[in-house]
Design an enzyme around this catalytic site. Structure first.
Site, PDB file in Angstrom:
ATOM      1  N   GLN A 230      21.488  -4.320 -77.519  1.00  0.00           N
ATOM      2  CA  GLN A 230      20.549  -4.045 -76.436  1.00  0.00           C
ATOM      3  C   GLN A 230      19.110  -4.054 -76.946  1.00  0.00           C
ATOM      4  O   GLN A 230      18.188  -4.515 -76.259  1.00  0.00           O
ATOM      5  CB  GLN A 230      20.875  -2.677 -75.806  1.00  0.00           C
ATOM      6  CG  GLN A 230      19.877  -2.186 -74.776  1.00  0.00           C
ATOM      7  CD  GLN A 230      19.812  -3.059 -73.533  1.00  0.00           C
ATOM      8  OE1 GLN A 230      20.778  -3.737 -73.201  1.00  0.00           O
ATOM      9  NE2 GLN A 230      18.679  -3.036 -72.850  1.00  0.00           N
ATOM     10  N   GLU A 231      18.919  -3.575 -78.167  1.00  0.00           N
ATOM     11  CA  GLU A 231      17.568  -3.478 -78.725  1.00  0.00           C
ATOM     12  C   GLU A 231      17.052  -4.814 -79.256  1.00  0.00           C
ATOM     13  O   GLU A 231      15.898  -5.181 -79.010  1.00  0.00           O
ATOM     14  CB  GLU A 231      17.551  -2.446 -79.865  1.00  0.00           C
ATOM     15  CG  GLU A 231      17.702  -0.997 -79.417  1.00  0.00           C
ATOM     16  CD  GLU A 231      16.435  -0.460 -78.753  1.00  0.00           C
ATOM     17  OE1 GLU A 231      15.432  -1.200 -78.691  1.00  0.00           O
ATOM     18  OE2 GLU A 231      16.440   0.693 -78.301  1.00  0.00           O
ATOM     19  N   SER A 232      17.890  -5.533 -79.984  1.00  0.00           N
ATOM     20  CA  SER A 232      17.363  -6.682 -80.729  1.00  0.00           C
ATOM     21  C   SER A 232      18.206  -7.947 -80.630  1.00  0.00           C
ATOM     22  O   SER A 232      17.849  -8.957 -81.255  1.00  0.00           O
ATOM     23  CB  SER A 232      17.252  -6.316 -82.213  1.00  0.00           C
ATOM     24  OG  SER A 232      18.544  -6.116 -82.775  1.00  0.00           O
TER      25      SER A 232
ATOM     26  N   TYR B   1      19.212   0.533 -69.364  1.00  0.00           N
ATOM     27  CA  TYR B   1      19.450   0.538 -70.805  1.00  0.00           C
ATOM     28  C   TYR B   1      20.822   1.133 -71.144  1.00  0.00           C
ATOM     29  O   TYR B   1      21.633   0.507 -71.840  1.00  0.00           O
ATOM     30  CB  TYR B   1      18.333   1.354 -71.452  1.00  0.00           C
ATOM     31  CG  TYR B   1      18.346   1.481 -72.947  1.00  0.00           C
ATOM     32  CD1 TYR B   1      17.739   0.522 -73.753  1.00  0.00           C
ATOM     33  CD2 TYR B   1      18.891   2.608 -73.565  1.00  0.00           C
ATOM     34  CE1 TYR B   1      17.704   0.668 -75.140  1.00  0.00           C
ATOM     35  CE2 TYR B   1      18.864   2.762 -74.936  1.00  0.00           C
ATOM     36  CZ  TYR B   1      18.276   1.788 -75.722  1.00  0.00           C
ATOM     37  OH  TYR B   1      18.239   1.932 -77.083  1.00  0.00           O
TER      38      TYR B   1
ATOM     39  N   LEU C  71      24.260  -0.689 -79.084  1.00  0.00           N
ATOM     40  CA  LEU C  71      22.865  -0.221 -79.084  1.00  0.00           C
ATOM     41  C   LEU C  71      21.959  -1.241 -79.761  1.00  0.00           C
ATOM     42  O   LEU C  71      20.879  -1.568 -79.256  1.00  0.00           O
ATOM     43  CB  LEU C  71      22.792   1.127 -79.806  1.00  0.00           C
ATOM     44  CG  LEU C  71      21.404   1.702 -80.106  1.00  0.00           C
ATOM     45  CD1 LEU C  71      20.600   1.884 -78.825  1.00  0.00           C
ATOM     46  CD2 LEU C  71      21.533   3.031 -80.851  1.00  0.00           C
TER      47      LEU C  71
END
Length: 492
Positions: free
Chosen positions: A317-319, A443, A314
């Protein structure tokens, strides 16, 4: 006198009937039990397979799982017995053991491609999967585009595989074709050999490579060696059809009642179109960035009863595991929390540890908010989608799903309807209106893929450490073993 004669005839018929009944009973009693009866009597269904991501393996809790395991477990439950899987590393050995009565195995389920040569060795259930054989090459080297391009190069294949059978068949048209069969290796090891330059090319199954690809970013598909081929369970040839007939009926039902589709989604639904550049970047950042945050992620994951690899996936994927990351919409930090969410969670989103803890707490809150009837893993995938697009939009998609005849409690159904939130004819009827509904679909797909890569990367490392440990073990005369220190002989 007449009554006596009739009575004698009656007695004779009665005795004849009893004799016939006794003979029949003796024949029935002496008949050997068939395969299905023996399985039920023993209480075990014994199956030969190969440990791996497309067949069966242990999950993080040490429980058996995997696509083949899901099918086999359901079949064992239908029979009313316990499933026993025996791991066989070599494919040639697998077929030998399949026909060995002393082995006691009823059939083999190891992602086996149905080929003419194998049909001579065994009989197969209806197909439950299709794969293509693919040529893999090393990125940066000249890409072969047809079979003749493989000439004067080394092609690696697994011994006893359908790949070796295919190359043998092709060699009649292409006598210059050269390959090497390798025993006691799996697909991952074969692909790794190509990445390391030990072989120019390898032949692998399309589904296995799709699962592994992100672990070996310097490899790619050159071309398809075959069209789609069926995959099925293999049974020994026999006049006893009891188990085989039941397996055929089971597989036909599994293909039509959604079981196969559900298992494919569960175990292969994460496979995404990660390109070479993306795979290389993920591999590099896994080495360079992840170790800084892994300890914190493991600690937080234990606190919230999550898989730390899910948190890691997670966060990536975000940062991309960049604690200073910022998006055009203003979300920031490792877990890319909005200012409002960070305020509500009372965390500093630029503090890596607080960001990880806040993100974990937030995903758990969303997951707990979903109706209790939604089961795992659908529950987690929906929570991730809501983390991305918002809980309100997720609920809108579930409403649309139910309205259009789908199941709002299953992620595959909701996933198919999320993109409709970007179309006016649909979003104008929802409570929360327009959303970029295709984004949470990608996502969740990416996160599932990254988590799977981290799971298998950890497993490979554990196997290497175990192998290294075995090399440093000395077996004593009594059969016990002790560890050697620093590569030196132990003191006895």
């Amino acid at each position: 006198m007449m009554m006596t004669s009739r009575l004698l005839r009656y007695v004779r018929r009665l005795l004849k009937g009893l004799a016939l009944f006794c003979c029949t009973a003796l024949l029935v009693a002496s008949k050997a039990p068939d395969t299905l009866e023996r399985i039920r009597a023993s209480g075990e269904l014994v199956v030969l397979s190969q440990n791996g991501p497309t067949t069966y393996y242990e999950d993080a809790s040490g429980n058996p799982t995997g696509f083949e395991h899901g099918m086999l477990h359901a079949f064992a439950v239908e029979i009313g017995v316990k499933l026993v899987i025996r791991d066989v590393h070599d494919l040639d050995e697998l077929f030998e053991r399949l026909h060995d009565p002393a082995e006691g195995a009823q059939f083999a389920a190891a992602g086996l491609t149905v080929t003419p040569q194998r049909r001579e060795q065994a009989r197969f259930s209806p197909s439950y999967f299709e794969i293509r054989q693919q040529i893999i090459y090393r990125v940066g080297e000249a890409r072969p585009r047809k079979i003749s391009d493989l000439a004067d190069k080394t092609v690696a294949v697994i011994a006893g595989s359908a790949h070796a059978e295919e190359l043998n068949k092709l060699s009649k048209r292409y006598p210059e074709l050269d390959w090497e069969t390798i025993s006691d290796v799996d697909t991952m090891e074969l692909v790794e050999m190509v990445q390391q330059g030990k072989y120019n090319y390898a032949v692998v199954d399309s589904n296995a490579y799709a699962v592994h690809r992100g672990l070996y970013p310097n490899t790619a598909v050159a071309f398809n060696l075959t069209q789609f081929q069926p995959v099925a369970w293999a049974f020994p040839k026999s006049n006893d059809d009891s188990l085989y007939h039941l397996a055929r009926l089971f597989m036909l039902r599994a293909n039509t009642n959604g079981m196969v589709a559900q298992l494919r989604e569960e175990f292969f639904g994460h496979v995404s179109g990660l390109n070479v550049g993306g795979a290389q970047a993920f591999a590099r950042r896994s080495r360079e960035r992840l170790p800084q945050w892994q300890g914190t992620m493991q600690k937080v994951a234990d606190q919230y009863q999550l898989d730390w690899r899910l948190l890691a996936a997670l966060s990536y994927q975000e940062s991309y595991w960049n604690p200073r990351a910022r998006s055009r919409t203003g979300v920031r930090g490792l877990m890319m929390l909005t200012m409002d969410t960070a305020k509500e969670l009372e965390v500093n989103r630029l503090n890596p540890a607080e960001s990880i803890e806040g993100g974990a707490r937030y995903i758990v809150q969303i997951r707990n908010k979903l109706p209790e009837r939604i089961r795992e893993p659908d529950r987690t995938w929906m929570a991730l989608a809501a983390y991305n697009v918002g809980y309100g939009h997720l609920e809108d998609a579930r409403v649309l799903t139910e309205r259009m005849g789908g199941n709002p409690d299953r992620w595959p159904d909701v996933r198919d309807h999320l993109p409709l939130l970007a179309k006016r004819q649909y979003y104008k009827t929802t409570r929360h209106g327009y959303a970029r509904g295709w984004e949470p679909v990608t996502y969740v797909q990416n996160i599932r893929h990254y988590q799977a890569l981290l799971n298998w990367s950890s497993r490979i490392e554990e196997q290497r450490l175990a192998a290294a440990g075995d090399e440093n073990r000395t077996v004593l005369a009594d059969g016990s073993a002790i560890e050697a220190e620093s590569g030196t002989a132990p003191a006895l």
